[in-house]
Design a protein around this motif. Structure first.
Motif, short mmCIF file in Angstrom:
data_model
loop_
_atom_site.label_atom_id
_atom_site.label_comp_id
_atom_site.label_asym_id
_atom_site.label_seq_id
_atom_site.Cartn_x
_atom_site.Cartn_y
_atom_site.Cartn_z
N ASN A 104 0.81 -1.22 0.00
CA ASN A 104 0.00 0.00 0.00
C ASN A 104 0.84 1.26 0.00
O ASN A 104 0.38 2.32 0.41
N VAL A 105 2.07 1.10 -0.43
CA VAL A 105 2.95 2.28 -0.41
C VAL A 105 2.94 2.96 -1.77
O VAL A 105 3.15 2.32 -2.80
N ASN A 106 2.61 4.25 -1.75
CA ASN A 106 2.63 5.02 -2.99
C ASN A 106 3.92 5.82 -3.10
O ASN A 106 4.51 6.20 -2.09
N LEU A 107 4.29 6.07 -4.33
CA LEU A 107 5.50 6.85 -4.58
C LEU A 107 5.27 8.31 -4.18
O LEU A 107 4.31 8.94 -4.61
N THR A 108 6.13 8.82 -3.33
CA THR A 108 6.05 10.24 -2.92
C THR A 108 7.45 10.84 -3.02
O THR A 108 8.43 10.10 -3.12
N PRO A 109 7.53 12.16 -2.98
CA PRO A 109 8.86 12.77 -3.01
C PRO A 109 9.72 12.30 -1.82
O PRO A 109 10.94 12.24 -1.92
N GLU A 110 9.07 11.95 -0.71
CA GLU A 110 9.81 11.55 0.49
C GLU A 110 10.45 10.18 0.33
O GLU A 110 11.55 9.95 0.81
N ASN A 111 9.74 9.23 -0.30
CA ASN A 111 10.33 7.89 -0.43
C ASN A 111 10.96 7.65 -1.80
O ASN A 111 11.37 6.55 -2.13
N PHE A 112 11.03 8.72 -2.58
CA PHE A 112 11.57 8.60 -3.94
C PHE A 112 13.06 8.27 -3.94
O PHE A 112 13.84 8.85 -3.19
N ASN A 113 13.43 7.31 -4.75
CA ASN A 113 14.85 7.03 -4.98
C ASN A 113 14.99 6.30 -6.31
O ASN A 113 14.56 5.16 -6.46
N ASP A 114 15.56 6.98 -7.27
CA ASP A 114 15.73 6.32 -8.58
C ASP A 114 17.19 5.92 -8.78
O ASP A 114 17.64 5.65 -9.89
N GLY A 115 17.94 5.91 -7.69
CA GLY A 115 19.34 5.51 -7.78
C GLY A 115 20.22 6.58 -8.39
O GLY A 115 21.39 6.35 -8.69
N LYS A 116 19.63 7.76 -8.60
CA LYS A 116 20.41 8.86 -9.16
C LYS A 116 20.34 10.06 -8.24
O LYS A 116 19.54 10.09 -7.30
N SER A 117 21.15 11.06 -8.53
CA SER A 117 21.10 12.29 -7.73
C SER A 117 21.66 13.42 -8.57
O SER A 117 22.05 13.23 -9.72
N LEU A 118 21.70 14.60 -7.97
CA LEU A 118 22.29 15.75 -8.66
C LEU A 118 23.75 15.49 -9.04
O LEU A 118 24.26 16.05 -10.00
N PHE A 119 24.39 14.61 -8.25
CA PHE A 119 25.80 14.33 -8.52
C PHE A 119 25.99 13.53 -9.82
O PHE A 119 27.10 13.39 -10.30
N ASP A 120 24.91 12.99 -10.37
CA ASP A 120 25.01 12.38 -11.70
C ASP A 120 25.03 13.45 -12.78
O ASP A 120 25.34 13.19 -13.93
N TYR A 121 24.64 14.66 -12.40
CA TYR A 121 24.59 15.77 -13.36
C TYR A 121 25.74 16.75 -13.14
O TYR A 121 26.17 17.43 -14.07
N ILE A 122 26.14 16.87 -11.88
CA ILE A 122 27.15 17.87 -11.52
C ILE A 122 28.26 17.14 -10.76
O ILE A 122 28.00 16.43 -9.79
N SER A 123 29.50 17.31 -11.22
CA SER A 123 30.59 16.53 -10.63
C SER A 123 31.26 17.27 -9.47
O SER A 123 31.11 18.49 -9.32
#
Lengths: 264, 453
Positions: B363-382
């Protein structure tokens, strides 16, 4: 330097007295051989103007600027809170510093942590002293061509472009400005704790880019207001083998180059 | 009738699609964290009027500012004509304001035409700055591909819009003399009167009727297209410059955001607080300090990113970039927008694979709080980029719409240093020395030695 009169805050407190200002020396001014000369020059001016001032001496810690800007808030808070405790304990009202980083941090960042002081950069204070007639510079003369380097933390970040220029102008030094000056001033490369690490890979160093611009003005003195800028610019000049030809001097050092300043 | 129907459908579709697109953007901005805003409405309005409406900071560079002003003023005035187009479109009328406004109508349309000519000249100049003169900052690495195309598309859109205006107006003027019962008298417009006299007068009435409609629909569709296109374009600044300047921090430029959690922890460590810290609150998991993703950034940082018009003045004045480092403040800001778009898209997908693994459940819905796509800003900015910054504030000083790239960099530094305990190895002895001796350098001598010897 027997001729320097420096008293610590602890000494003032022991005598039950309060100085007019606290001189915040900072890490560079205390430890760096080059910056110590700036501290001494500024003290000389304070002595000449008869300003009652104190330093914290061994009780002073780093203001925390390099830690905070490097991202280490923990270390920043430790340093800042310790300093604020000390300053509040001594009931300090007015602080003068010759380092724009300490100036910015004490002025803009300490208040939220409980430290509320009037914080003045030494160029602003010298300007005050001259205007109040406390520092007599009427016999000063300097005929060497001078350019002025705005430090980011005094200039663009705190908007003080005038005080250092006014001092130079009031001692009849015309300033040959660099292409990038005042709000468009170009960084020396030291800020944001860059001073304490190697630069990232690039075509050249930031300080060499700036030194080149200063060299191109034809000035023989680069006037500055920050110990870190001064180190950076001197190193930059070395890259062009101009370090003997061109001097990088703090505003306070420029004023004591000429010994005709009368003792009060 | 058919035109009225098409008009209504197109208009409703535009309203629906743009509502959707803009609400997605607002949602993406709100994924950023809340923070305390200085409450001073008068100061905020003043900044907005000076900087956004008044283009105050554009005029650091006079000529580009002047040409930009042409396009900006022409654009605003053209919207007056748009009101008439909307009314005409819905009610199947033709130039409904011409008769009641009389000479004033002629004046307004003439003004729009004159401004359109100036805007046209400016557009040509801007196109050549990008494509012929190739101004360096428009050709930095982050401008390759879509950002470069985007800039040109916008300029071509301008030209289409202006073409539409002149097509409709010039044809109309000639048609007024041939079919006065359908095309009411409007007076002679400043520019199209000449186009009518020397060009459009040579066309037969049938052609003119078609050209007039093409012009009218072109104007309308470019405007509608713009509204939708802005949501994927750097041109969003023409709307977002206003809220972005309004919400710009009113705190001193040199003041970094305080971190009360750390302040309180240090205070209690130093025995400066009365009551001991409630460590229970923090024991659950190691708190995250700084920003590794858009949720860790302030919402204003994301608004900044959507406002960025990619002009590159920040990068052009960045000491790190000028001396050949890969850091480019513009790229930092552009990457925040790209990442915000990606996060927003993934959260809207409701796909449970984006829920942080240990939190997944029936019963868990995707929310910004539990979001994790295995990526982060550090994939865009070194790291190489964020650690090259001298915090000189040149980028902040330069931005015509008050974006602060530095604020993003510093929050990412905090993440690397505080949460990851990573960062440039040169800084480690500095931190140790600061912690142990209160001095930025590890020194043997006393702090007061300089005046004691």
């Amino acid at each position: 330097m027997a001729n320097l009169e420096v008293k610590t805050m602890a000494e003032f407190a022991a005598e039950g007295k309060e100085p007019e200002i606290l001189y915040w020396v900072g890490c560079a001014g205390s430890y760096d051989a080059r910056a110590q000369k700036i501290s001494k020059a500024f003290v000389k001016l304070l002595n000449k103007a008869g300003v009652s001032f104190a330093v914290l001496g061994n009780e002073e810690s780093c203001c925390g600027d390099p830690a905070r800007r490097a991202g280490n808030e923990f270390v920043f808070q430790m340093l800042a809170l310790q300093n604020i405790e000390l300053l509040n304990g001594y009931n300090i009202k007015k602080i003068v510093t010759a380092c724009p980083h300490g100036y910015n941090t004490l002025k803009n960042e300490y208040s939220e942590l409980g430290g509320n002081f009037e914080v003045v950069h030494h160029t602003q204070f010298i300007e005050e002293l001259i205007a109040a007639g406390r520092l007599d510079i009427s016999n000063f003369s300097e005929s060497i061509k001078v350019t002025y380097h705005d430090s980011c933390y005094l200039g663009r970040i705190n908007g003080e472009y005038k005080a250092p220029r006014n001092i130079l102008n009031s001692v009849h030094i015309g300033i040959t400005e660099m292409d990038r000056s005042a709000e468009n001033g170009f960084c020396c490369g030291a800020g944001g704790a860059q001073m304490f690490k190697e630069e990232e890979k690039g075509e050249k160093r930031v300080n060499e880019e700036r030194a080149k611009e200063a060299i191109d003005t034809g000035a023989k003195i680069i006037a500055a207001n920050c110990p870190f800028c001064i180190t950076m610019l001197e190193d930059g000049l070395k890259a062009y083998e101009k370090e003997d030809e061109i001097k990088v001097l703090d505003i306070a050092e420029i004023l004591i180059r000429n010994e005709t300043i009368e003792d009060k | 009738m058919i035109q009225q129907l098409i008009f209504t459908i197109v208009t409703l579709a535009t309203i629906f699609l743009s509502y959707r697109a803009y609400s997605f953007i607002i949602k993406n901005i709100k994924y950023g964290r809340d923070y305390e805003l200085v409450k001073d409405k008068p100061a905020r309005w003043k900044t907005m009027i000076l900087v956004a409406l008044g283009q105050g900071k554009m005029f650091k560079y006079f000529l580009p500012a002047l040409f930009h002003l042409f396009i900006y003023v022409a654009f605003i005035f053209t919207q007056i004509e748009l009101i008439e187009i909307l009314v005409d479109g819905f009610f199947g009328k033709h130039r409904i304001f011409a008769a009641p406004l009389g000479g004033f109508y002629t004046f307004i349309i003439s003004l729009i035409e004159l401004l359109s000519v100036l805007a046209f000249i400016a557009t040509i100049i801007f196109l050549s700055r990008r494509n012929i003169i190739k101004v360096k900052r428009f050709h930095k690495p982050e401008m390759k591909g879509w950002p470069f195309t985007d800039a040109n598309l916008i300029l071509l859109g301008e030209i289409l819009l202006i073409t539409g205006i002149f097509l409709a107006n010039s044809s109309d003027l000639v048609l007024q003399t041939r079919l006065p019962e359908h095309f009411h008298h409007t007076g002679q417009f400043a520019v199209s009167t000449y186009l009518a006299k020397y060009i459009f007068n040579n066309f037969n009435t049938g052609t003119l009727l078609v050209l007039e409609r093409i012009g009218w629909w072109l104007h309308l569709s470019v405007v509608y297209g713009f509204i939708l296109y802005l949501t994927i374009s750097k041109h969003l600044h023409l709307i977002f410059a206003f809220p972005n300047t309004f919400f710009t921090p009113l705190t001193p430029r040199g003041k970094m955001e305080n971190m009360p959690i750390i302040m309180n922890e240090v205070k209690s460590m130093m025995g400066l607080t009365e009551e001991a810290m409630d460590m229970g609150e923090m024991s659950e998991e190691i708190p995250e300090f700084g920003a590794q993703d858009i949720m860790g950034l302030k919402w204003k940082n994301i608004l900044d990113a959507y406002t960025c018009t990619e002009c590159g003045r920040c990068t052009d004045n960045c000491p790190a970039n000028i001396t050949g480092k890969i850091l480019s403040p513009r790229k930092i800001v552009m990457m925040v927008r790209d990442r915000a778009e990606e996060v927003g898209r993934k959260i809207r997908s409701k796909d449970s694979k984006y829920i942080r693994e240990e939190l997944r459940g029936e019963n868990v819905n995707l929310t910004p709080e539990n979001f994790n796509d295995g990526k982060s800003l550090f994939d865009y900015i070194s790291d190489e980029e964020i650690f090259a910054c001298t915090t000189c504030n040149a980028c902040v000083e330069q931005c015509p719409v008050l974006i602060n790239p530095l604020d993003i960099i510093l929050q990412m530094r905090r993440y690397r240093i505080l949460t990851d305990s990573a960062g440039p190895s040169d800084w480690m002895p500095m931190f140790t020395s600061l912690e142990n001796s209160g001095s930025v350098w590890q020194m043997q001598e006393e702090r007061d030695a300089w005046f004691k010897d």
